[in-house]
Design an enzyme around this catalytic site. Structure first.
Site, PDB file in Angstrom:
ATOM      1  N   SER A 190      32.580  44.536  42.629  1.00 46.11           N
ATOM      2  CA  SER A 190      33.608  44.869  41.647  1.00 46.11           C
ATOM      3  C   SER A 190      34.772  43.891  41.711  1.00 46.11           C
ATOM      4  O   SER A 190      35.389  43.579  40.684  1.00 46.11           O
ATOM      5  CB  SER A 190      34.110  46.303  41.860  1.00 46.11           C
ATOM      6  OG  SER A 190      34.694  46.459  43.139  1.00 46.11           O
ATOM      7  N   GLU A 191      35.101  43.387  42.909  1.00 47.33           N
ATOM      8  CA  GLU A 191      36.200  42.443  43.030  1.00 47.33           C
ATOM      9  C   GLU A 191      35.893  41.380  44.090  1.00 47.33           C
ATOM     10  O   GLU A 191      35.284  41.682  45.124  1.00 47.33           O
ATOM     11  CB  GLU A 191      37.502  43.142  43.460  1.00 47.33           C
ATOM     12  CG  GLU A 191      37.966  44.243  42.525  1.00 47.33           C
ATOM     13  CD  GLU A 191      38.626  43.734  41.262  1.00 47.33           C
ATOM     14  OE1 GLU A 191      38.898  42.516  41.180  1.00 47.33           O
ATOM     15  OE2 GLU A 191      38.885  44.551  40.369  1.00 47.33           O
ATOM     16  N   THR A 192      36.338  40.168  43.816  1.00 54.76           N
ATOM     17  CA  THR A 192      36.372  39.098  44.812  1.00 54.76           C
ATOM     18  C   THR A 192      37.815  38.624  44.928  1.00 54.76           C
ATOM     19  O   THR A 192      38.443  38.298  43.915  1.00 54.76           O
ATOM     20  CB  THR A 192      35.472  37.927  44.405  1.00 54.76           C
ATOM     21  OG1 THR A 192      34.100  38.360  44.384  1.00 54.76           O
ATOM     22  CG2 THR A 192      35.597  36.764  45.388  1.00 54.76           C
TER      23      THR A 192
END
Length: 283
Positions: A69-71
Site C-alpha cells: 500500500s505504501e513505500t
C-alpha cells in the site's frame, strides 16, 4: 536492495502496528533509504532542502515493484547552519503507493522511523527524529527503548497534524440534491460499502479522505465494499458537488470506522477502522 543511479540502496519491509510477538501481522510498508548522490544526479525538492531524490518515475516504479500500500523513501538532511547540538536528526520523507505519490501516510512513517533506528542511521543517543515532508510539514517520531530484559521491544510515538472532519454531509443528500450530493445518502453509502443503511451514522470529509462512521466494530469488520461504486460515487461525484476551499485535494479514499469498547474482542479498543483507496490502487 534497490538500484538507482548505479548505487545499491538499502530497503526493508516493516510490519507497522504489528501485534506484540505476532509475526506477519500489522500493516506492511516498504522503506528505501536513499544514500548520497553525485551532484546533479538527483534533484532536490523543496521543502526537503538538502535531500536528493531520484526521478519521480523511478520512485513510482519501485513502489509498483513492492506492490504494497505504501513505500516510504527517506534521505538524511544536513544540519542547518548554526543548529543547536541538541537539534533532532532530520530526514526527508516521501510516500508512494503503486499508483501515485501521497501527501501523508501514518504506518509508512512509523515503518521509516523503525528502519532508520534499527539500521543505525540515527546518531547514537538520539531518541527522536524529525521528518521534513513536501505537503505535511514536520513530523516527529520518538522512540522508547525496550526494557532491559528485552521484553516488549521498542515503542514509538508519532506527532501528526490533526485532520478534524467537517459536519455530517448527509444533510445535503435529501430531496433535490444534485447527483454528487445524493451519492452520500445513507442508502447509497451503505450500498457502496456493503452494509445495512441503519449502520451508517455519519459521513464527513477531512483534508484527504471521507470518513464513514458505523454503529459497531462488527459492522466495520463486515464491510465488503463495491470499489467501483466507491470510486464513481463517493469520491469523484461527491467531490465535484461539494467543492470546498478547505479540502483542495481530491479525496484519496474512504475510511470506515466505529468506536470500540463493549464485550468481546473490541473491549479494550478505543476505535476500529479500515481504509479503502481504490483510486490509489489500495483496496
Amino acid at each position: 536492495a534497490c538500484t538507482a543511479a548505479s548505487a545499491m540502496l538499502p530497503c526493508s519491509i516493516v510490519d507497522a502496528f504489528a501485534a506484540e510477538g505476532g509475526e506477519f501481522t500489522g500493516n506492511p510498508a516498504a522503506v528505501v533509504v536513499l544514500g548520497a548522490a553525485a551532484p546533479g544526479a538527483w534533484a532536490p525538492r523543496s521543502p526537503c532542502e538538502g535531500a536528493h531524490w531520484p526521478e519521480d518515475a523511478y520512485l513510482l516504479a519501485v513502489a509498483k515493484e513492492f506492490n504494497l500500500s505504501e513505500t516510504a523513501y527517506v534521505a538524511a538532511l544536513p544540519a542547518a547552519d548554526g543548529a543547536d547540538a541538541a537539534a533532532l536528526p532530520r530526514f526527508g520523507l516521501r510516500w508512494f503507493t503503486p499508483a501515485a505519490e501521497v501527501a501523508l501516510c501514518g504506518h509508512a512513517t512509523l515503518a521509516a522511523a523503525h528502519a532508520l533506528f534499527e539500521r543505525g542511521a540515527v546518531p547514537s543517543g538520539a531518541c527522536a527524529i524529525a521528518f521534513d515532508t513536501l505537503h505535511s510539514g514536520e513530523l516527529v517520531v520518538e522512540r522508547e527503548e525496550a526494557a532491559s530484559d528485552g521484553a516488549g521491544g521498542a515503542r514509538y510515538a508519532m506527532d501528526f497534524p490533526a485532520d478534524p472532519p467537517g459536519g455530517d454531509m448527509r444533510a445535503a443528500a435529501g430531496e433535490g440534491a444534485v447527483a454528487g450530493e445524493a451519492c452520500l445518502s445513507p442508502a447509497n453509502v451503505a450500498a457502496a460499502l456493503g452494509v445495512e443503511d441503519a449502520q451508517v451514522r455519519t459521513v464527513a470529509r477531512g483534508r484527504f479522505d471521507y470518513l464513514v462512521e458505523l454503529e459497531t466494530p462488527s459492522a466495520v469488520a463486515a464491510v465488503e465494499p463495491n470499489l467501483a461504486a466507491v470510486c464513481r460515487g463517493m469520491l469523484a461525484n461527491a467531490d465535484a458537488a461539494n467543492a470546498d476551499p478547505a479540502h483542495p485535494y481530491p479525496a484519496r479514499g474512504v475510511i470506515v470506522a466505529s468506536a470500540g469498547g463493549g464485550d468481546g474482542e473490541y473491549a479494550g479498543v478505543d476505535f476500529v477502522s479500515r481504509a479503502f483507496f481504490p483510486n490509489l490502487n489500495i483496496d
